[in-house]
Scaffold this motif. Sequence first.
Motif, PDB file in Angstrom:
ATOM      1  N   LEU A  19      40.788  11.860  21.855  1.00 12.43           N
ATOM      2  CA  LEU A  19      39.510  12.819  22.120  1.00 12.43           C
ATOM      3  C   LEU A  19      39.792  14.207  22.138  1.00 12.43           C
ATOM      4  CD1 LEU A  19      38.474  10.448  25.277  1.00 12.43           C
ATOM      5  CD2 LEU A  19      37.381  10.218  22.865  1.00 12.43           C
ATOM      6  N   GLU A  20      40.952  14.615  22.458  1.00 14.93           N
ATOM      7  CA  GLU A  20      41.296  15.971  22.552  1.00 14.93           C
ATOM      8  C   GLU A  20      41.432  16.457  20.908  1.00 14.93           C
ATOM      9  OE1 GLU A  20      41.028  17.813  25.083  1.00 14.93           O
ATOM     10  OE2 GLU A  20      40.830  16.479  26.738  1.00 14.93           O
ATOM     11  N   HIS A  22      39.610  17.322  18.676  1.00 16.86           N
ATOM     12  CA  HIS A  22      38.765  16.352  17.777  1.00 16.86           C
ATOM     13  C   HIS A  22      37.570  17.228  17.515  1.00 16.86           C
ATOM     14  CE1 HIS A  22      37.048  13.153  15.797  1.00 16.86           C
ATOM     15  NE2 HIS A  22      38.066  12.472  15.971  1.00 16.86           N
ATOM     16  N   LEU A  25      34.254  15.220  17.046  1.00 17.01           N
ATOM     17  CA  LEU A  25      33.547  14.927  18.342  1.00 17.01           C
ATOM     18  C   LEU A  25      33.167  16.001  18.831  1.00 17.01           C
ATOM     19  CD1 LEU A  25      33.137  12.711  20.710  1.00 17.01           C
ATOM     20  CD2 LEU A  25      35.516  12.838  21.253  1.00 17.01           C
ATOM     21  N   HIS A  26      33.462  16.971  19.099  1.00 13.35           N
ATOM     22  CA  HIS A  26      33.194  18.271  19.642  1.00 13.35           C
ATOM     23  C   HIS A  26      31.908  18.573  19.146  1.00 13.35           C
ATOM     24  CE1 HIS A  26      33.439  22.175  21.699  1.00 13.35           C
ATOM     25  NE2 HIS A  26      33.156  22.531  20.370  1.00 13.35           N
ATOM     26  N   PHE A 162      38.180  18.559  25.167  1.00  8.94           N
ATOM     27  CA  PHE A 162      37.159  17.384  25.359  1.00  8.94           C
ATOM     28  C   PHE A 162      36.486  17.396  26.586  1.00  8.94           C
ATOM     29  CE2 PHE A 162      35.869  13.073  27.072  1.00  8.94           C
ATOM     30  CZ  PHE A 162      34.980  12.848  26.223  1.00  8.94           C
TER      31      PHE A 162
END
Length: 498
Positions: A19-20, A22, A25-26, A162
């Motif tokens: 998640l971080e 990324h 996703l962001h 995230f």
Amino acid sequence: MRIKREPIHIVWFKRDLRLEDHEPLHLALQQNEPVLCVFVFEKLLLDNEHYSQRHWDFLKESIRDLNTQLEAYNTKVLAANSDIISTCNLISNDYQIKSVYSHQETGIQVTFDRDKSFKRYCKNNLITWHESIQNGVLRGLVNRESWFDNWNKIMAEPLINFSADSADFLSLNAIYELENQFQTTDLNTSKEKPFQQGGSTLGWKYLKSFLNTRHKDYMFHISKPEKSRKSCSRLSPYIAWGNLSVRQVYQTSKTTQTPSSHKKQLAAFRSRLRWQAHFIQKFEMEHIMEKVSINKGYHKLKKSISDQYQSAWREGNTGFPLVDASMRCLNETGYINFRMRAMLVSFFTHILWQPWQDASKHLSQQFLDFEPGIHYPQLQMQAGETGINNLRIYNPIKNSLEHDPDGVFIKHWVPELRELDLPFVHEPYLMTTLDQQFNDFELGVNYPFPIVDLKPQRKRASDVLWNMKKNATVRSESIRILKKHTLDNRSLLLKNKD
């Protein structure tokens, strides 16, 4: 009258299961519509001979870890057993896919072909596909003149944190309804062997333990088959499958407070992160490496295939203890250190005189950290078929005495040698008939005779490959390769290479 479908954005996870830090996703989370996280267990990879169950188990563990983190946001990853186009088609029955966000994948040829097909699909279906670069590797480069500076710049950019709310995602209930249309993947695993488990949560634990204590002997133990299992970072599977980004690892290691006497250890570790990216970039620019030698002059090199030799090598029954211990350890745990990997390839290609292509499948299936961009360039470099690298024909006895002098590693993985005197642990074939009687040990029964005679095999390989370096095609190809892959700081990379 057609019912208006709710617009959504898809984040297509591949080898970037975190998640971080990324970017896809962001970027997706900046949009006004809900985000659906998707991972596809693709048949084109499930059926590919370079992957095995240990890889799929690692991915399943990584997705379970993601889902645990996503529980707080009332969502999860849709894990489909399909292909990306069929998956999008099914999702499109209920939702309007406005865009797909993913990282560029530096994988094997079938993934590149898949991406080209998906690009056409998105264009035909009015879907915008946003691709982000991963770990500083750039698709479509013509040369490497500014690559090193660009990589350093990317590594210095701020980490992407995230940040999300439940409203940003498609809800669990909505995903459960979607799953009714899919052949979803059971994320449970039943591993019996001691592999590292997947997920960014565990990846961070490995990183922190390495930076807190284990790194202090990094350079001293990196070539030792037993000691390296603790002193090396053991982060390679978490980087290969994207549980951690290279930038996360790089920056965290730079900000770690450590005694000045240990700083060189972490500097050496970071240099290998650069070297890793260098090889992946080379593979991205020379995709023929998956099948044939990067240097076309070596295409004429022919070797006789021996099923007997290859089987003994795969099973760890060659009669050379360090070779067999390394292979058995790899088969059992999915990990051995770099030097032992190089020795296994050198032994296969030089001592057994087998084509590197025949080693590729078994090694990639066993390496839990299988990374195509490292795998193929390293196979060719260790096989001596690049034309630009020094020829290295590893002597398994010399390496055994230097890097496992007390036979600890050998005795662990080749238990049939445990009770022998130390000289015979390294070279059991030196035992006389009387020695064998005293030890209740019989060569050829308790442990195999050496499968080949080491000295003449090494000489043959050396003579043939050194002579080929003089070939006009090999020489011209070497110049081409150097020109294409020259780095501004090439000398620094070479200096820091293990």
